[in-house]
Motif scaffolding. Structure first.
Motif, PDB file in Angstrom:
ATOM      1  N   SER A 162      22.216-101.587  35.991  1.00  0.00           N
ATOM      2  CA  SER A 162      21.667-100.427  35.274  1.00  0.00           C
ATOM      3  C   SER A 162      21.344 -99.242  36.171  1.00  0.00           C
ATOM      4  O   SER A 162      21.223 -98.113  35.707  1.00  0.00           O
ATOM      5  CB  SER A 162      20.426-100.838  34.478  1.00  0.00           C
ATOM      6  N   ARG A 163      21.171 -99.493  37.493  1.00  0.00           N
ATOM      7  CA  ARG A 163      20.917 -98.371  38.440  1.00  0.00           C
ATOM      8  C   ARG A 163      21.572 -98.750  39.762  1.00  0.00           C
ATOM      9  O   ARG A 163      20.915 -99.243  40.663  1.00  0.00           O
ATOM     10  CB  ARG A 163      19.397 -98.160  38.582  1.00  0.00           C
ATOM     11  N   ILE A 164      22.881 -98.535  39.824  1.00  0.00           N
ATOM     12  CA  ILE A 164      23.616 -98.952  41.027  1.00  0.00           C
ATOM     13  C   ILE A 164      23.541 -97.824  42.058  1.00  0.00           C
ATOM     14  O   ILE A 164      24.064 -96.731  41.830  1.00  0.00           O
ATOM     15  CB  ILE A 164      25.074 -99.309  40.664  1.00  0.00           C
ATOM     16  N   GLY A 180      27.978-107.400  48.180  1.00  0.00           N
ATOM     17  CA  GLY A 180      27.689-106.746  49.460  1.00  0.00           C
ATOM     18  C   GLY A 180      26.370-107.216  50.061  1.00  0.00           C
ATOM     19  O   GLY A 180      26.271-107.484  51.258  1.00  0.00           O
ATOM     20  N   LYS A 181      25.350-107.337  49.219  1.00  0.00           N
ATOM     21  CA  LYS A 181      24.028-107.755  49.721  1.00  0.00           C
ATOM     22  C   LYS A 181      24.107-109.170  50.286  1.00  0.00           C
ATOM     23  O   LYS A 181      23.484-109.478  51.305  1.00  0.00           O
ATOM     24  CB  LYS A 181      22.986-107.713  48.595  1.00  0.00           C
ATOM     25  N   LEU A 182      24.866-110.045  49.619  1.00  0.00           N
ATOM     26  CA  LEU A 182      24.952-111.424  50.120  1.00  0.00           C
ATOM     27  C   LEU A 182      25.799-111.510  51.382  1.00  0.00           C
ATOM     28  O   LEU A 182      25.533-112.355  52.244  1.00  0.00           O
ATOM     29  CB  LEU A 182      25.438-112.364  49.019  1.00  0.00           C
ATOM     30  N   PHE A 251      16.177-109.600  42.829  1.00  0.00           N
ATOM     31  CA  PHE A 251      16.541-108.589  41.823  1.00  0.00           C
ATOM     32  C   PHE A 251      16.994-107.336  42.547  1.00  0.00           C
ATOM     33  O   PHE A 251      16.290-106.827  43.424  1.00  0.00           O
ATOM     34  CB  PHE A 251      15.329-108.230  40.954  1.00  0.00           C
ATOM     35  N   GLU A 252      18.145-106.830  42.160  1.00  0.00           N
ATOM     36  CA  GLU A 252      18.717-105.680  42.857  1.00  0.00           C
ATOM     37  C   GLU A 252      19.226-104.650  41.865  1.00  0.00           C
ATOM     38  O   GLU A 252      19.949-104.996  40.916  1.00  0.00           O
ATOM     39  CB  GLU A 252      19.878-106.162  43.739  1.00  0.00           C
ATOM     40  N   ASP A 253      18.876-103.409  42.091  1.00  0.00           N
ATOM     41  CA  ASP A 253      19.419-102.279  41.336  1.00  0.00           C
ATOM     42  C   ASP A 253      19.267-102.437  39.820  1.00  0.00           C
ATOM     43  O   ASP A 253      20.213-102.196  39.043  1.00  0.00           O
ATOM     44  CB  ASP A 253      20.882-102.018  41.741  1.00  0.00           C
ATOM     45  N   PHE A 254      18.058-102.828  39.419  1.00  0.00           N
ATOM     46  CA  PHE A 254      17.668-102.780  38.006  1.00  0.00           C
ATOM     47  C   PHE A 254      16.982-101.424  37.778  1.00  0.00           C
ATOM     48  O   PHE A 254      16.196-100.982  38.625  1.00  0.00           O
ATOM     49  CB  PHE A 254      16.658-103.890  37.665  1.00  0.00           C
ATOM     50  N   ASP A 275      14.197-106.160  45.660  1.00  0.00           N
ATOM     51  CA  ASP A 275      14.553-105.544  46.931  1.00  0.00           C
ATOM     52  C   ASP A 275      14.292-104.040  46.939  1.00  0.00           C
ATOM     53  O   ASP A 275      13.845-103.474  47.942  1.00  0.00           O
ATOM     54  CB  ASP A 275      16.039-105.833  47.184  1.00  0.00           C
ATOM     55  N   ASP A 276      14.584-103.365  45.825  1.00  0.00           N
ATOM     56  CA  ASP A 276      14.442-101.908  45.791  1.00  0.00           C
ATOM     57  C   ASP A 276      12.981-101.481  45.871  1.00  0.00           C
ATOM     58  O   ASP A 276      12.666-100.424  46.409  1.00  0.00           O
ATOM     59  CB  ASP A 276      15.088-101.350  44.518  1.00  0.00           C
ATOM     60  N   ILE A 277      12.093-102.339  45.362  1.00  0.00           N
ATOM     61  CA  ILE A 277      10.666-102.031  45.437  1.00  0.00           C
ATOM     62  C   ILE A 277      10.112-102.535  46.778  1.00  0.00           C
ATOM     63  O   ILE A 277       9.614-101.760  47.606  1.00  0.00           O
ATOM     64  CB  ILE A 277       9.895-102.694  44.260  1.00  0.00           C
TER      65      ILE A 277
HETATM   66 MG   LIG Z   1      19.282-101.575  45.783  1.00  0.00          MG
END
Ligand SMILES: [Mg+2]
Ligand SMILES: NC(=O)C1=CN([C@@H]2O[C@H](COP(=O)(O)OP(=O)(O)OC[C@H]3O[C@@H](n4cnc5c(N)ncnc54)[C@H](OP(=O)(O)O)[C@@H]3O)[C@@H](O)[C@H]2O)C=CC1
Ligand SMILES: CC(=O)C(=O)O
Length: 562
Positions: A162-164, A180-182, A251-254, A275-277
């Motif tokens: 939802s927010r890449i 990519g993250k993994l 959780f990534e890029d929600f 991760d984003d937070i």
């Molecule tokens: Mg991110």
């Protein structure tokens, strides 16, 4: 179901892996394949004779050949495709190539090029990697997790697309990000590739162009919301937790309407973090601490302005506040008053409280409304300016010069990704401040020479944090991931920035140090987990050796017939 691979017998001091597969089955398994690198003994034992070219090539020569191919590609997207193809054919070689060319190749498999890959995911798609949990399948999630062949999953990175990066809603195209993250988990912290699982949670997309794209691979429906959305997430979390109860879920890029809620809902129930937070909070605090070593100031003295008041801003702001409080004992509210946030409507103020999302409220300032960044800079006189808005070019020359007028060494962090979304470039920041900016960006910028002086922009990206934190919590089988773990990770990272690095303005260690950094962060996180009674194992005597022994090395292990 495949059991996790373990090495059994010993030959010349190296453990041999028993392999049951034969012939093309071995070659077509990316976790077993050695390409041209199978020695004669394995060709004989595993039925490979005649299936690979006659000469056995050593892995360093294979790396050389792969790099020749990478560099021969016409575009970065082609380089991404070449590397992902290698990823799908021969994981050991993929990681060996990346690990030996980190600065050159991380921008290809991660930001910025992964952003291009996500934008075109359906068009460039070649081969399945990871798992897709589509809302239409929600009632099958429990059986679907059984389709994955590995029992020993340690890390799941999940996005709903939802927010890449700063590219908005990319729906199922977002799968490039967990992949990519993994890769960074393996490269950075040595998780075994076999133990990682990228996941795309397909909740539909509100990106109309994608829904109309003939090659789009997700559901062509508007995004689920509310209860319907929550039920699908719950079914997913339960299914994953039932199959892999010790796995970490990142959780990534929600989008932020989901990110905060999901984190609060699951952080005490399962081993998970956002991760984003949290990861971004830690990496940014570390960079600011490095900058303060240059200016000689304290954290508590800083006045921090954020352009953007979403998930990353809140995570960073909370971590800075924790840092100020630990440093000086300043009260929570007093620390928060050192931070000003702007969203798309201007400065976040108490006057707007009735219409503010929950995550913005604690940082609402008692101020007259200020509509734009320049006005805020003029009024607040910030010492730190952080961009997490996804608005390219929004740190204008006027804004940066205004900041520099009252701040000798402005700390300037345009963190939005990919590069095309950065609030300003490194060259702009250095030019507009006559080289005085203490600069870091979310995506990499090349070094710059100004008046004979080399300036190396650091990369303020959560990739310096999440691999180490993740390795730490899975290694000690922690029951939860806490904010204090991220705070400790920030301090550990900051402590690894050398004077030589600061001398060229680089506020983070060079990426080639990533394994050392991640090992140290993992140890620090484990120490905390043991101290706080959150670890699920007895404390090993030598924690450092314990972590390092867990780290996957991309070398070919010898095989024997099972
Ligand atoms: Mg991110
Ligand atoms: N370097 C790193 O490690 C990381 C970088 N990021 C990057 O940060 C960016 C933001 O991520 P995230 O916080 O999760 O996203 P969010 O969507 O949660 O937040 C974006 C924020 O930017 C605000 N915004 C949008 N337009 C403007 C504008 N014209 N002026 C001021 N503010 C504006 C939004 O305002 P409103 O609330 O009014 O909509 C919102 O508050 C992305 O580009 C991402 O790639 C994220 C995580 C890590
Ligand atoms: C780096 C990262 O997590 C992001 O841009 O979303």
């Amino acid at each position: 179901m495949t059991k996790p691979a373990t090495c059994s017998t010993q030959s010349a001091g190296v453990l041999a892996l028993p392999v049951r597969k034969r012939g093309l089955e071995v070659i077509h398994d990316p976790l077993l394949n050695k390409g041209s690198g199978f020695p004669d003994s394995e060709r004989a034992a595993l039925g490979l004779r005649g299936l690979v070219p006659p000469r056995t090539v050593g892995i360093e020569d294979q790396v050389g050949q792969a790099m020749e191919n990478v560099r021969r590609q016409q575009s970065d997207l082609d380089r991404y495709l070449y590397l992902e193809n290698l990823h799908d054919c021969n994981e050991t070689l993929y990681y060996r190539v990346l690990l030996s060319h980190l600065n050159e190749l991380t921008p290809i498999i991660y930001t910025p090029v992964v952003g291009q890959a996500c934008s075109q995911f359906g068009h460039i798609y070649q081969r399945a990697r990871g798992m897709y949990f589509s809302s239409a399948d929600a009632r099958h999630f429990e059986e679907m997790v059984g389709n994955w062949p590995e029992d020993a999953i340690e890390a799941v990175v999940v996005t709903d697309g939802s927010r890449i990066l700063g590219l908005g809603d990319l729906g199922a195209n977002g799968m490039g990000i967990p992949i990519g993250k993994l890769s960074l988990y393996v490269l950075g912290a040595g998780l075994h590739p076999r133990n990682t699982l990228p996941v795309l949670l397909d909740m539909g997309t509100n990106n109309q162009a994608l829904r109309e794209d003939p090659f789009y691979l997700g559901q062509r429906i508007p995004r689920l919301t509310g209860d319907a959305y929550d039920k699908v997430v719950e079914a997913f979390m339960r299914a994953v937790h039932a199959r892999w109860p010790d796995a970490l879920i990142q959780f990534e890029d929600f989008s932020n309407d989901q990110a905060f809620r999901l984190l609060e809902r699951y952080r005490h129930r399962m081993l998970c973090f956002n991760d984003d937070i949290q990861g971004t909070g830690a990496v940014t605090l570390a960079g600011i601490l490095s900058a303060l070593r240059v200016t000689g100031q304290t954290l508590t003295e800083q006045r921090v302005v954020f352009l953007g008041a979403g998930a990353a801003a809140r995570g960073i702001a909370d971590t800075i506040v924790a840092g100020m409080r630990a440093e000086s004992g300043i009260g929570l509210e007093a620390a928060r008053r050192q931070i000003w946030t702007l969203d798309s409507q201007g400065l976040v103020t108490l006057d707007r409280l009735d219409n503010l999302s929950e995550h913005k409220r604690p940082f609402a300032q008692d101020s007259a409304p200020l509509a734009d960044l320049i006005e805020v800079i003029r009024t607040v006189r910030p010492t730190v300016l952080i961009g997490v808005s996804g608005q390219p070019g929004s740190f204008t020359e006027e804004a940066v010069r205004e900041m520099h007028r009252h701040c000798a060494r402005p700390i300037l962090f345009p963190l939005s990704n990919p590069t095309s979304k950065a609030e300003c470039t490194a060259e702009q920041a250095y030019t507009w401040t006559d080289g005085a900016a203490l600069f870091a960006s979310g995506s990499p910028f090349p070094p710059i020479t100004r008046a004979g002086h080399l300036l190396v922009p650091g990369q303020c990206n959560n990739m310096y944090i999440f691999p180490g934190v993740g390795q730490g919590v899975v290694a000690c089988q922690a029951s939860q991931v806490t904010d204090t773990m991220f705070y400790v990770a920030a301090r550990t990272l900051a402590g690894l920035v050398g004077e030589d690095s600061l001398a060229v303005g680089r506020l983070y260690p060079d990426l080639t140090q990533i394994r050392e950094i991640s090992a140290k962060i993992a140890v620090a996180v484990c120490e905390l987990a043991f101290a706080e009674g959150l670890a699920g194992i007895a404390r090993p005597d030598d924690l450092d050796a314990f972590i390092r022994a867990r780290m996957f090395q991309p070398s070919y292990v010898p095989y024997e017939s099972a």
